[in-house]
Design an enzyme around this catalytic site. Structure first.
Site, short mmCIF file in Angstrom:
data_model
loop_
_atom_site.label_atom_id
_atom_site.label_comp_id
_atom_site.label_asym_id
_atom_site.label_seq_id
_atom_site.Cartn_x
_atom_site.Cartn_y
_atom_site.Cartn_z
CG ASP A 59 -1.62 0.68 0.96
OD1 ASP A 59 -1.58 2.06 0.35
OD2 ASP A 59 -2.83 1.17 2.22
CE LYS A 61 -4.09 4.69 1.17
NZ LYS A 61 -3.25 3.99 1.77
CG ASP A 64 5.96 11.28 -8.53
OD1 ASP A 64 6.55 12.13 -10.06
OD2 ASP A 64 6.96 11.62 -7.35
N GLY A 167 -11.24 0.67 6.55
CA GLY A 167 -12.57 1.32 7.63
C GLY A 167 -12.60 0.66 9.17
N GLY A 169 -13.52 -1.53 11.92
CA GLY A 169 -12.37 -1.80 13.21
C GLY A 169 -12.74 -0.01 13.98
CD GLN A 171 -9.81 4.02 8.91
OE1 GLN A 171 -10.31 4.52 8.49
NE2 GLN A 171 -8.78 3.11 8.47
N GLY A 173 -16.13 1.49 10.82
CA GLY A 173 -16.98 1.01 10.23
C GLY A 173 -17.53 -0.38 10.93
CE LYS A 174 -20.63 -0.53 15.20
NZ LYS A 174 -19.76 0.53 14.97
CB ILE A 175 -18.55 -7.25 9.85
CG1 ILE A 175 -16.46 -7.26 9.78
CG2 ILE A 175 -18.51 -8.48 8.82
CD1 ILE A 175 -15.90 -7.06 9.06
N GLY A 191 -6.53 -3.77 10.06
CA GLY A 191 -5.64 -3.49 10.87
C GLY A 191 -5.66 -3.03 12.10
O1 3DU Z 1 -7.77 1.56 9.88
P1 3DU Z 1 -7.16 0.21 10.31
O2 3DU Z 1 -5.82 0.19 11.03
O3 3DU Z 1 -7.38 -0.18 10.82
O4 3DU Z 1 -6.38 0.63 9.17
C1 3DU Z 1 -6.32 0.48 8.21
C2 3DU Z 1 -5.30 0.13 6.71
O5 3DU Z 1 -5.45 1.01 5.30
C3 3DU Z 1 -3.92 1.61 7.04
O6 3DU Z 1 -3.14 0.44 6.31
C4 3DU Z 1 -4.29 2.65 5.91
O7 3DU Z 1 -3.24 3.24 5.71
C5 3DU Z 1 -5.25 1.85 4.87
N1 3DU Z 1 -5.87 2.69 4.14
C6 3DU Z 1 -6.98 3.33 5.20
O8 3DU Z 1 -7.49 3.07 6.06
C7 3DU Z 1 -8.11 4.20 4.11
C8 3DU Z 1 -7.83 4.81 3.12
O9 3DU Z 1 -8.88 4.92 1.94
C9 3DU Z 1 -6.64 3.67 2.56
C10 3DU Z 1 -6.33 3.20 3.07
#
Ligand code: 3DU
Length: 213
Positions: A59, A61, A64, A167, A169, A171, A173-175, A191
Site C-alpha cells: 500500500d 498509494k 507521481d 475502515g 474496526g 475507524q 466501520g462495521k462488518i 488493521g
Molecule cells: O484503520 P486500520 O488500522 O484498520 O487500517 C486501515 C489500513 O488501510 C491502513 O493501512 C490505512 O493506511 C489503509 N487505508 C485506509 O485506512 C483508508 C484508505 O482509504 C486507504 C487505505
C-alpha cells in the site's frame, strides 16, 4: 464470502512476523505500507510471503508522474503481489504501473474514495469519476470506504471491479453494514483492531467468522 486482508502497520520486524505467524490461518492477504517497509526495508515483504504464503499487497498509494511511478512499481513488484496506486494523478500515471504489473503478472489496485473524514473534502467529489476511470483502465481492484457503506455500494456499482475496503474496526466501520454489498472477490481490510488487540489470532479468527456469515 469476502476475504480478510490484514493491514500490518507495525514498525518492528519481529513483531510483524510474530503477528503474521499468529493470524496466518485466518487472513487471506497481508497489506504492508510505509510504516512497516520504511522501518524495516523491502525485504520484509519476502519474509512475510515466506512465512505465510499469502498474497502480500504494498500500500504505497503511488501518486507521481508516469516515469517515477514506473520505477516505484518495478522495485515494489519484485517483492509484492500487488501495489496500491492513486488515480487522481491521471490515467497515464496509473497505466505506467499497469504496464509494469502486466509483465510480472501482478495486481494494480486503485484508490477511489478514502475512508477517513477528510476524504470528503477533495476525493469524494471526484470519486465517481475515478471509479469510471478504474473500470476503463481495467485495474485489478479498487479501494473504497467501509466507513461510508452507501458510497462503497455506489462506487462498486460504477467500477464493476473487486473492492478492497478499509475502515472496519478502529475507524468505526462495521462488518454487518457492508457484508451485503460485498462478494467473494472483495477484501475487507482490518488493521489496528487485529494487531493492537491482546490476542491478534483470536481477533483475526473473529473477523474471519464474521465475514463467513
Ligand atoms: O484503520 P486500520 O488500522 O484498520 O487500517 C486501515 C489500513 O488501510 C491502513 O493501512 C490505512 O493506511 C489503509 N487505508 C485506509 O485506512 C483508508 C484508505 O482509504 C486507504 C487505505
Amino acid at each position: 464470502m469476502p476475504k480478510l486482508m490484514l493491514a500490518l502497520d507495525v514498525l518492528d520486524r519481529d513483531r510483524a512476523l510474530k503477528i503474521v505467524e499468529d493470524v496466518k490461518d485466518y487472513v487471506d492477504a497481508i497489506k504492508v505500507g510505509y510504516p512497516l517497509v520504511l522501518s524495516t526495508g523491502t525485504e520484509i515483504i519476502k519474509e512475510i510471503k515466506k512465512l505465510c504464503n499469502k498474497e502480500v499487497i504494498a500500500d504505497f498509494k503511488v501518486a507521481d508522474i508516469p516515469a517515477t511511478n514506473e520505477k516505484i512499481a518495478k522495485i515494489t513488484l519484485k517483492y509484492a503481489d500487488g501495489i496500491i496506486v492513486h488515480g487522481f494523478v491521471g490515467e497515464d500515471s496509473v497505466k505506467a504501473v499497469q504496464d509494469v504489473a502486466k509483465k510480472l503478472n501482478k495486481k494494480v489496485i486503485m484508490v477511489t474514495e478514502m475512508s477517513h473524514p477528510g476524504a470528503v473534502q477533495f476525493l469524494q467529489p471526484i470519486a465517481d469519476k475515478l471509479s469510471e476511470m478504474a473500470k476503463k483502465l481495467k485495474v485489478d481492484a479498487i479501494v473504497a470506504p467501509s466507513t461510508r457503506p452507501e458510497r462503497l455500494k455506489e462506487i462498486k456499482e460504477i467500477a464493476e471491479l473487486p473492492v478492497i475496503t478499509p475502515g472496519v474496526g478502529a475507524q468505526g466501520g462495521k462488518i454487518e453494514d457492508i457484508l451485503n454489498i460485498l462478494d467473494e472477490n472483495d477484501y475487507v481490510i482490518v488493521g489496528r483492531a487485529i494487531y493492537q488487540s491482546q490476542n491478534p489470532k483470536e481477533e483475526a479468527k473473529k473477523y474471519k467468522e464474521m465475514l463467513n456469515k
